[in-house]
Scaffold this motif. Structure first.
Motif, mmCIF file in Angstrom:
data_model
loop_
_atom_site.group_PDB
_atom_site.id
_atom_site.type_symbol
_atom_site.label_atom_id
_atom_site.label_comp_id
_atom_site.label_asym_id
_atom_site.label_seq_id
_atom_site.Cartn_x
_atom_site.Cartn_y
_atom_site.Cartn_z
ATOM 1 N N THR A 118 0.828 -1.214 0.000
ATOM 2 C CA THR A 118 0.000 0.000 0.000
ATOM 3 C C THR A 118 0.857 1.256 0.000
ATOM 4 O OG1 THR A 118 -0.173 -0.193 2.428
ATOM 5 C CG2 THR A 118 -1.991 -1.072 1.096
ATOM 6 N N LYS A 119 2.043 1.199 0.554
ATOM 7 C CA LYS A 119 2.929 2.371 0.561
ATOM 8 C C LYS A 119 3.279 2.797 -0.857
ATOM 9 C CE LYS A 119 7.258 4.115 2.496
ATOM 10 N NZ LYS A 119 8.454 3.799 3.330
ATOM 11 N N LEU A 120 3.524 1.817 -1.731
ATOM 12 C CA LEU A 120 3.893 2.146 -3.108
ATOM 13 C C LEU A 120 2.705 2.624 -3.941
ATOM 14 C CD1 LEU A 120 6.420 -0.723 -3.958
ATOM 15 C CD2 LEU A 120 6.894 1.642 -3.283
ATOM 16 N N GLY A 121 1.509 2.445 -3.433
ATOM 17 C CA GLY A 121 0.341 2.924 -4.182
ATOM 18 C C GLY A 121 -0.112 4.317 -3.804
ATOM 19 N N LEU A 122 0.483 4.903 -2.765
ATOM 20 C CA LEU A 122 0.012 6.195 -2.267
ATOM 21 C C LEU A 122 0.230 7.335 -3.251
ATOM 22 C CD1 LEU A 122 1.217 5.867 1.440
ATOM 23 C CD2 LEU A 122 -1.133 5.753 0.605
ATOM 24 N N MET A 123 1.471 7.549 -3.649
ATOM 25 C CA MET A 123 1.774 8.705 -4.504
ATOM 26 C C MET A 123 1.163 8.583 -5.908
ATOM 27 S SD MET A 123 3.211 10.944 -2.665
ATOM 28 C CE MET A 123 2.171 10.366 -1.315
ATOM 29 N N PRO A 124 1.099 7.377 -6.504
ATOM 30 C CA PRO A 124 0.370 7.291 -7.786
ATOM 31 C C PRO A 124 -1.089 7.727 -7.677
ATOM 32 C CG PRO A 124 1.788 5.383 -7.542
ATOM 33 C CD PRO A 124 1.834 6.115 -6.232
ATOM 34 N N LEU A 125 -1.743 7.385 -6.570
ATOM 35 C CA LEU A 125 -3.132 7.815 -6.402
ATOM 36 C C LEU A 125 -3.222 9.322 -6.175
ATOM 37 C CD1 LEU A 125 -4.762 4.982 -4.244
ATOM 38 C CD2 LEU A 125 -4.984 5.425 -6.696
ATOM 39 N N LEU A 126 -2.237 9.892 -5.502
ATOM 40 C CA LEU A 126 -2.220 11.345 -5.343
ATOM 41 C C LEU A 126 -1.977 12.026 -6.683
ATOM 42 C CD1 LEU A 126 -2.427 13.739 -3.447
ATOM 43 C CD2 LEU A 126 0.040 13.535 -3.013
ATOM 44 N N ALA A 127 -1.093 11.456 -7.496
ATOM 45 C CA ALA A 127 -0.863 12.006 -8.840
ATOM 46 C C ALA A 127 -2.142 11.919 -9.678
ATOM 47 C CB ALA A 127 0.266 11.243 -9.528
ATOM 48 N N TRP A 154 7.479 9.475 -4.509
ATOM 49 C CA TRP A 154 7.195 8.056 -4.727
ATOM 50 C C TRP A 154 8.488 7.248 -4.838
ATOM 51 C CZ3 TRP A 154 6.868 5.338 -9.818
ATOM 52 C CH2 TRP A 154 6.342 4.045 -9.698
ATOM 53 N N LEU A 155 9.461 7.791 -5.559
ATOM 54 C CA LEU A 155 10.751 7.108 -5.664
ATOM 55 C C LEU A 155 11.436 7.027 -4.301
ATOM 56 C CD1 LEU A 155 12.119 8.665 -8.987
ATOM 57 C CD2 LEU A 155 11.112 6.392 -8.649
ATOM 58 N N GLY A 156 11.261 8.090 -3.493
ATOM 59 C CA GLY A 156 11.817 8.044 -2.144
ATOM 60 C C GLY A 156 11.121 7.004 -1.283
ATOM 61 N N GLY A 158 9.853 4.231 -2.264
ATOM 62 C CA GLY A 158 10.238 2.883 -2.688
ATOM 63 C C GLY A 158 11.688 2.776 -3.100
ATOM 64 N N ALA A 159 12.550 3.567 -2.465
ATOM 65 C CA ALA A 159 13.969 3.552 -2.854
ATOM 66 C C ALA A 159 14.557 2.148 -2.761
ATOM 67 C CB ALA A 159 14.759 4.515 -1.967
ATOM 68 N N GLY A 160 14.186 1.399 -1.736
ATOM 69 C CA GLY A 160 14.716 0.045 -1.592
ATOM 70 C C GLY A 160 14.210 -0.898 -2.658
ATOM 71 N N VAL A 161 13.067 -0.586 -3.272
ATOM 72 C CA VAL A 161 12.491 -1.436 -4.321
ATOM 73 C C VAL A 161 12.996 -1.012 -5.691
ATOM 74 C CG1 VAL A 161 10.335 -2.162 -5.429
ATOM 75 C CG2 VAL A 161 10.436 -1.881 -2.929
ATOM 76 N N PHE A 162 13.064 0.302 -5.928
ATOM 77 C CA PHE A 162 13.419 0.796 -7.255
ATOM 78 C C PHE A 162 14.926 0.754 -7.528
ATOM 79 C CE2 PHE A 162 9.465 3.417 -6.379
ATOM 80 C CZ PHE A 162 8.640 2.561 -7.086
ATOM 81 N N VAL A 163 15.722 0.964 -6.495
ATOM 82 C CA VAL A 163 17.192 0.901 -6.673
ATOM 83 C C VAL A 163 17.782 0.007 -5.582
ATOM 84 C CG1 VAL A 163 17.548 3.064 -7.919
ATOM 85 C CG2 VAL A 163 17.274 3.130 -5.443
ATOM 86 N N PRO A 164 17.485 -1.287 -5.628
ATOM 87 C CA PRO A 164 17.945 -2.195 -4.568
ATOM 88 C C PRO A 164 19.459 -2.383 -4.552
ATOM 89 C CG PRO A 164 16.973 -3.436 -6.370
ATOM 90 C CD PRO A 164 16.729 -2.002 -6.675
ATOM 91 N N LEU A 169 18.926 4.240 2.461
ATOM 92 C CA LEU A 169 18.757 5.523 3.152
ATOM 93 C C LEU A 169 19.347 6.695 2.375
ATOM 94 C CD1 LEU A 169 17.685 7.045 5.539
ATOM 95 C CD2 LEU A 169 19.786 6.470 6.810
ATOM 96 N N PRO A 170 20.577 6.624 1.854
ATOM 97 C CA PRO A 170 21.084 7.745 1.054
ATOM 98 C C PRO A 170 20.227 8.031 -0.180
ATOM 99 C CG PRO A 170 22.890 6.340 1.730
ATOM 100 C CD PRO A 170 21.634 5.620 2.077
ATOM 101 N N MET A 171 19.732 6.974 -0.841
ATOM 102 C CA MET A 171 18.893 7.199 -2.020
ATOM 103 C C MET A 171 17.542 7.817 -1.625
ATOM 104 S SD MET A 171 20.746 6.545 -4.489
ATOM 105 C CE MET A 171 19.453 6.929 -5.655
ATOM 106 N N MET A 172 17.022 7.393 -0.484
ATOM 107 C CA MET A 172 15.780 7.991 -0.017
ATOM 108 C C MET A 172 15.977 9.482 0.256
ATOM 109 S SD MET A 172 13.403 6.878 3.245
ATOM 110 C CE MET A 172 14.639 7.440 4.441
ATOM 111 N N LEU A 173 17.077 9.841 0.919
ATOM 112 C CA LEU A 173 17.366 11.253 1.169
ATOM 113 C C LEU A 173 17.547 12.018 -0.140
ATOM 114 C CD1 LEU A 173 19.873 10.971 4.176
ATOM 115 C CD2 LEU A 173 17.483 11.708 4.251
ATOM 116 N N ALA A 174 18.179 11.379 -1.124
ATOM 117 C CA ALA A 174 18.410 12.051 -2.405
ATOM 118 C C ALA A 174 17.087 12.311 -3.128
ATOM 119 C CB ALA A 174 19.346 11.209 -3.274
ATOM 120 N N PHE A 175 16.241 11.295 -3.223
ATOM 121 C CA PHE A 175 14.963 11.464 -3.929
ATOM 122 C C PHE A 175 14.084 12.518 -3.239
ATOM 123 C CE2 PHE A 175 15.579 6.993 -5.679
ATOM 124 C CZ PHE A 175 15.816 7.439 -6.972
#
Length: 306
Positions: A118-127, A154-156, A158-164, A169-175
């Motif tokens: 459900t976390k990965l579906g939040l921002m697409p529904l907001l968009a 959204w990329l932030g 799912g950072a662990g899913v999109f860029v495993p 954590l660094p990728m989440m901060l970057a996004f």
């Protein structure tokens, strides 16, 4: 030659005269009756006309402009168009609100099987809500910035899913850092309605306190956390120049990341409900920013077309 006596002749003449007077009186009476009937007819016609005129007016007493066919004139359409332009379709946000509630409840009960997808579906529904709410608007550049901020968030998420293959954590901060830059540009260029208030200076105090408390625990990420704190604080600072809805949304976003920082770097100080608190404030903040931005775009376009 008349053989009657003079008295009889006189009597006949008097009777003829009376009959003539009676006929004259009858003619006068008939004429008066005809005139009264005509006047009554005119009065009824006038009453009918007045009734028709009253029916052609709205209840508020103002006349309705009509065409030859009796339909409302085209001149009344801009009012309805402007009213429609000012409205944000609230139903478009319902899927986002519903999924946010499911996700937060799942986190509160530590149900990762529901919380993760459900976390990965939040921002697409907001968009989706933004795209629906942006129909009919000509503000393409600010809408693009808003969608870019939502996409980067959204990329932030799912950072662990999109860029495993990269540290999460660094990728989440970057996004999220780039997402905040998009929000700053949106607030600064397209949503500002006032000058910076003096209260915005309190964000400097917040940032300094966060660096003092979090940086030692962040260790090698201390610089990245401090830099992220700058853009997060600037997002809230520029939001103080926007509408109340956008400002409240930005403050909830600030609260979400503040709670998240304590959860990541000082977990001993955070209760088990922290995960749910982070996402509750996060989804509420993002939703309010999006809804407030759309409302501002519609108000501005309505004012231009008025």
């Amino acid at each position: 030659m008349d053989s009657r006596s003079p008295d009889a002749q006189q009597t006949d003449e008097q009777q003829d005269q009376h009959r003539a007077e009676d006929d004259s009186a009858l003619e006068v009476t008939d004429t008066a009756v005809d005139q009264d009937q005509a006047s009554a007819g005119d009065g009824e016609a006038s009453a009918d006309d007045a009734s028709d005129a009253a029916e052609s007016r709205p209840q508020n007493g103002s006349p309705i402009e009509t065409t030859n066919e009796g339909a409302p004139a085209k001149g009344s359409r801009p009012t309805r168009t402007r009213a429609a332009t000012r409205r944000v379709p609230r139903w478009a946000f319902l899927p986002f609100i519903a999924l946010s509630a499911v996700h937060v409840i799942a986190l509160a009960f530590h149900n990762d099987a529901v919380a993760a997808p459900t976390k990965l579906g939040l921002m697409p529904l907001l968009a989706f809500a933004v795209l629906v709410g942006a129909r009919g608007l000509r503000a393409t550049a600010p809408i693009a910035l808003l969608l870019a901020a939502i996409l980067l968030s959204w990329l932030g998420d799912g950072a662990g899913v999109f860029v495993p293959f990269l540290p999460t954590l660094p990728m989440m901060l970057a996004f999220f850092g780039i997402a905040h830059l998009a929000y700053i540009a949106l607030f600064w260029r397209h949503l500002r309605i006032r000058k910076f208030p003096l209260a915005a200076a309190l964000l400097i105090v917040w940032w300094a306190a966060m660096v003092i408390v979090i940086a030692p625990a962040a260790k090698e990420l201390a610089v990245a956390v401090a830099a992220y704190g700058v853009v997060l604080g600037l997002t809230a600072a520029f939001a103080t120049r926007c509408s109340p809805m956008v400002l409240v949304g930005a403050l909830f976003f600030l609260a979400s990341d503040t709670i998240l920082a304590f959860m990541l770097f000082l977990p001993d100080l955070t209760p088990p409900i922290t995960d749910a608190a982070v996402m509750f404030t996060y989804t509420l903040g993002q939703g309010l920013i999006a809804a407030g931005a759309l409302a501002a775009f519609r108000r501005r376009q309505s004012a231009v077309t008025a």
